[in-house]
Design an enzyme around this catalytic site. Structure first.
Site, short mmCIF file in Angstrom:
data_model
loop_
_atom_site.label_atom_id
_atom_site.label_comp_id
_atom_site.label_asym_id
_atom_site.label_seq_id
_atom_site.Cartn_x
_atom_site.Cartn_y
_atom_site.Cartn_z
N ASP A 10 0.85 -1.19 0.00
CA ASP A 10 0.00 0.00 0.00
C ASP A 10 0.89 1.25 0.00
O ASP A 10 1.88 1.32 0.74
CB ASP A 10 -0.90 -0.02 1.24
CG ASP A 10 -2.07 0.94 1.13
OD1 ASP A 10 -3.23 0.47 1.16
OD2 ASP A 10 -1.84 2.17 1.03
N ASN B 207 -13.15 -3.48 2.25
CA ASN B 207 -14.19 -2.45 2.31
C ASN B 207 -15.06 -2.47 1.05
O ASN B 207 -14.53 -2.61 -0.06
CB ASN B 207 -13.55 -1.06 2.45
CG ASN B 207 -12.72 -0.93 3.70
OD1 ASN B 207 -13.06 -1.49 4.74
ND2 ASN B 207 -11.60 -0.22 3.61
N GLN C 227 -14.56 2.41 1.36
CA GLN C 227 -13.86 2.03 0.13
C GLN C 227 -13.55 3.29 -0.69
O GLN C 227 -14.45 4.08 -0.96
CB GLN C 227 -14.72 1.06 -0.71
CG GLN C 227 -13.99 0.53 -1.94
CD GLN C 227 -14.83 -0.46 -2.75
OE1 GLN C 227 -16.04 -0.61 -2.52
NE2 GLN C 227 -14.19 -1.11 -3.70
N HIS D 263 -10.40 -5.31 -3.53
CA HIS D 263 -9.07 -5.57 -2.98
C HIS D 263 -9.19 -5.98 -1.52
O HIS D 263 -10.16 -5.64 -0.85
CB HIS D 263 -8.15 -4.35 -3.13
CG HIS D 263 -8.70 -3.10 -2.53
ND1 HIS D 263 -9.61 -2.31 -3.19
CD2 HIS D 263 -8.49 -2.49 -1.34
CE1 HIS D 263 -9.94 -1.27 -2.43
NE2 HIS D 263 -9.27 -1.37 -1.29
N PHE D 264 -8.18 -6.69 -1.07
CA PHE D 264 -8.09 -7.14 0.32
C PHE D 264 -6.84 -6.52 0.94
O PHE D 264 -5.77 -6.59 0.35
CB PHE D 264 -7.97 -8.67 0.39
CG PHE D 264 -9.22 -9.38 -0.05
CD1 PHE D 264 -9.52 -9.50 -1.40
CD2 PHE D 264 -10.09 -9.93 0.88
CE1 PHE D 264 -10.68 -10.14 -1.81
CE2 PHE D 264 -11.25 -10.58 0.47
CZ PHE D 264 -11.54 -10.69 -0.88
N HIS D 265 -7.00 -5.91 2.10
CA HIS D 265 -5.86 -5.40 2.85
C HIS D 265 -5.35 -6.53 3.76
O HIS D 265 -6.15 -7.15 4.47
CB HIS D 265 -6.28 -4.26 3.77
CG HIS D 265 -6.86 -3.06 3.07
ND1 HIS D 265 -6.14 -1.89 2.90
CD2 HIS D 265 -8.08 -2.83 2.53
CE1 HIS D 265 -6.91 -1.00 2.28
NE2 HIS D 265 -8.09 -1.54 2.05
P1 5GP Z 1 -9.83 1.24 0.40
O1 5GP Z 1 -10.00 2.45 1.28
O2 5GP Z 1 -10.49 1.46 -0.95
O3 5GP Z 1 -10.22 -0.04 1.03
O4 5GP Z 1 -8.27 1.12 0.18
C1 5GP Z 1 -7.56 1.68 -0.87
C2 5GP Z 1 -6.11 1.60 -0.50
O5 5GP Z 1 -5.33 1.78 -1.67
C3 5GP Z 1 -5.64 2.68 0.50
O6 5GP Z 1 -5.07 2.04 1.62
C4 5GP Z 1 -4.63 3.50 -0.29
O7 5GP Z 1 -3.54 3.91 0.50
C5 5GP Z 1 -4.19 2.54 -1.38
N1 5GP Z 1 -3.83 3.15 -2.64
C6 5GP Z 1 -4.53 4.10 -3.31
N2 5GP Z 1 -3.92 4.41 -4.47
C7 5GP Z 1 -2.79 3.64 -4.52
C8 5GP Z 1 -1.75 3.50 -5.49
O8 5GP Z 1 -1.71 4.16 -6.52
N3 5GP Z 1 -0.79 2.59 -5.22
C9 5GP Z 1 -0.79 1.84 -4.07
N4 5GP Z 1 0.22 0.98 -3.89
N5 5GP Z 1 -1.75 1.95 -3.13
C10 5GP Z 1 -2.75 2.83 -3.36
#
Ligand code: 5GP
Ligand code: ZN
Length: 138
Positions: free
Chosen positions: A32, A88, A95, A101-103
């Site tokens: 991330d 999320n 989200q 995606h999965f964290h």
């Molecule tokens: P969400 O909030 O949608 O569950 O998580 C999106 C995640 O993607 C966030 O933790 C954010 O830091 C990460 N993220 C957003 N854009 C990029 C990117 O361009 N590259 C990477 N490696 N992570 C990203």
């Protein structure tokens, strides 16, 4: 299928470079960009799905197996004490990138809890009604 204006489609398919920890024909797992903790990894399917609700079963099963593989590798590499797997769906759930995606997030015994929620009291009658209402829609 890929979606033209989706950043995670581009990253997953290698059109935008990323710090990749794993890749196969279905997935890319990357660090991330703004990690909650060092080693915070995202599992991205190469195929575009908006979220869990619209994804196919095969992708979901494989994603969870991959989450296990990444979690084990984080534990070995980073000596973390625990792992959060977070996923999320929808803006209301936090989200921000609308590509499934999965964290997979390393956690440490002396670290702050990052996945928390209020613990409301529940009413037995209301719980029965809610359970029945969800069950009816399965
Ligand atoms: P969400 O909030 O949608 O569950 O998580 C999106 C995640 O993607 C966030 O933790 C954010 O830091 C990460 N993220 C957003 N854009 C990029 C990117 O361009 N590259 C990477 N490696 N992570 C990203
Ligand atoms: Zn996408």
């Amino acid at each position: 299928m890929k979606k033209d204006d989706c950043i995670f489609c581009k990253i997953a398919n290698g059109e935008i470079p990323s710090d990749t920890v794993y890749e196969d024909e279905m997935f890319r797992a990357i660090l991330d960009l703004s990690p909650a903790v060092k080693g915070h990894t995202l599992i991205l399917p190469k195929q575009h799905f908006d979220d869990l609700l619209t994804a196919d079963g095969e992708t979901l099963s494989a994603a969870l197996k991959l989450a296990q593989k990444i979690a084990r590798a984080q534990k070995a590499a980073l000596k973390c004490d625990g792992i959060n797997v977070v996923q999320n769906n929808g803006e209301a759930a936090g989200q921000t990138v609308h590509h499934l995606h999965f964290h997979v997030i390393p956690r440490y015994a002396d670290g702050e809890k990052i996945v928390t929620w209020p613990q409301l009291t529940s009413e037995p009658e209301e719980q029965k009604m809610i359970a029945a209402s969800i069950a009816k829609n399965l």
